[in-house]
Design an enzyme around this catalytic site. Structure first.
Site, PDB file in Angstrom:
ATOM      1  N   HIS A   1      -7.075   2.098  -7.149  1.00 46.62           N
ATOM      2  CA  HIS A   1      -6.028   1.704  -8.101  1.00 46.62           C
ATOM      3  C   HIS A   1      -5.091   0.684  -7.443  1.00 46.62           C
ATOM      4  CE1 HIS A   1      -6.844   4.754 -11.305  1.00 46.62           C
ATOM      5  NE2 HIS A   1      -7.447   5.336 -10.281  1.00 46.62           N
TER       6      HIS A   1
ATOM      7  N   TYR B   1      -4.883  10.387  -0.477  1.00 51.16           N
ATOM      8  CA  TYR B   1      -3.714   9.540  -0.709  1.00 51.16           C
ATOM      9  C   TYR B   1      -2.943   9.329   0.590  1.00 51.16           C
ATOM     10  CZ  TYR B   1      -4.048   9.983  -5.845  1.00 51.16           C
ATOM     11  OH  TYR B   1      -4.436   9.921  -7.146  1.00 51.16           O
TER      12      TYR B   1
END
Length: 359
Positions: free
Chosen positions: A62, A332
């Site tokens: 993303h 992440y």
């Protein structure tokens, strides 16, 4: 008579030892030191980097995005479900990010049906709640191993420049749930605006109310603007950055609003498998309103350096045992650390500000 064994103090210390062991195990798993040694958060991010035109300093997945800010206001129903301060504070300032699914920060907006939304809420008592959602209704795989296998099988074969279909067949045989996501991706309409996109949290979380009652929920942000799909003409000719441009036009005319809705699980619903949607018949509650008032390029915006870790949660909300949820949190962290090192080393592909720092 045998000498009594001093078991009392040891028994009192046992819970502390167990807590320390669990914490150590979590750190070890995040670091990729134990568990399935063939799959670590580092390896998952290596695959993400290799799957497209990754740029240093950007997120490993993303990568393309835009920052936004606004407010979150809870409804009276929210405080009945959880003691979280976010559900009793009248209004909370938020920082968020819209994103595309590619790891190429310059990919055309119409290339994928997937759009993402991430939100950070900080309440007046200092607690932090970070939410990460996507426009798909369920996740691609039930486990991190299945998701990794799908991504590896989707990489081009050096000999042909295309993915090897036999590899994907083998993945589908081992992880049949992936076929449902592939079918969705092939047929899902692409929204023509971020402002009319529904964003779903496909992982389950536990809400605890003032009486100590727990409820497992999945949440979503549902736009008040009606959905509209990209037309075939738009798919062919739309500007590569049309979603960001549309967002600016809409915000110039006024705020954009989403209702935050939780779906409440019933006994037997798959709490730890995000690849399976819960039935639409499950009860729902609207727990808040997100109002977006301003957007800014991520290179200079406040969202750029936030790690939207979905396991950063306030009191009253807890993560489930969903393995994908915990894998996302670990991955992440790896992505965040890598891009921060690149920015600090001056290797970032972000534009450079007047003071020479990467922005």
């Amino acid at each position: 008579m045998p000498t009594p064994t001093p078991r009392g103090p040891m028994l009192l210390l046992l819970p502390i030892f167990l807590i320390l062991a669990v914490v150590a195990a979590l750190f070890a798993w995040v670091g990729g030191w134990i568990g399935n040694r063939d799959l670590t958060p580092q390896k998952m991010m290596d695959t993400a980097q290799a799957s497209g035109k990754q740029q240093p300093g950007f997120r490993r997945a993303h990568s393309k995005g835009v920052c936004f800010d606004g407010t979150f206001a809870p409804t009276p129903a929210a405080a009945k479900l959880s003691t979280a301060r976010a559900f009793s504070q009248p209004s909370i300032a938020v920082i968020g990010r819209f994103s595309a699914s590619s790891n190429n920060p310059y990919a055309p907006d119409g290339a994928s049906p997937v759009r993402g939304m991430a939100v950070q809420l900080k309440t007046d008592d200092g607690q932090d709640w970070r939410i990460a959602m996507n426009s798909f209704p369920f996740f691609a795989a039930a486990t991190a191993q299945g998701f990794q296998a799908m991504n590896e099988a989707g990489q081009p074969d050096p000999a042909t420049g295309k993915p090897d279909p036999d590899k994907m067949k083998a993945v589908l045989a081992a992880h049949p749930e992936i076929a449902a996501f592939q079918a969705w991706a092939k047929t899902a309409p692409r929204s023509d605006s971020l402002g009319n996109t529904r964003f779903n949290g496909v992982n389950a979380f536990r809400l605890t109310d003032a009486q100590g009652v727990d409820r497992m929920v999945r949440w979503s942000m549902r736009p008040r603007a009606p959905f509209a799909a990209m037309t075939p003409e738009q798919l062919k000719s739309a500007d590569a950055n049309f979603l960001g441009e549309d967002l600016e036009r809409r915000l110039a005319a006024g705020p954009l609003v989403w209702d935050m809705v939780v779906q409440i699980a019933a006994p037997g619903d798959p709490i730890t498998d995000p690849s399976k949607a819960w039935p639409d018949s499950r009860p729902e509650a609207t727990i808040g309103t997100l109002t977006v008032v301003h957007a800014e390029a991520q290179a200079t915006g406040p969202c750029r350096d936030i790690n939207f870790d979905p396991l950063i949660l306030p009191d009253g909300i807890a993560g489930s045992d969903d393995p994908i949820l915990h894998a996302r949190s670990a991955a992440y962290s790896v992505s965040f650390n890598r891009r921060e090192r690149e920015i600090s080393a001056g290797k970032s592909a972000y534009p450079t500000s007047q003071n020479g720092s990467a922005r």
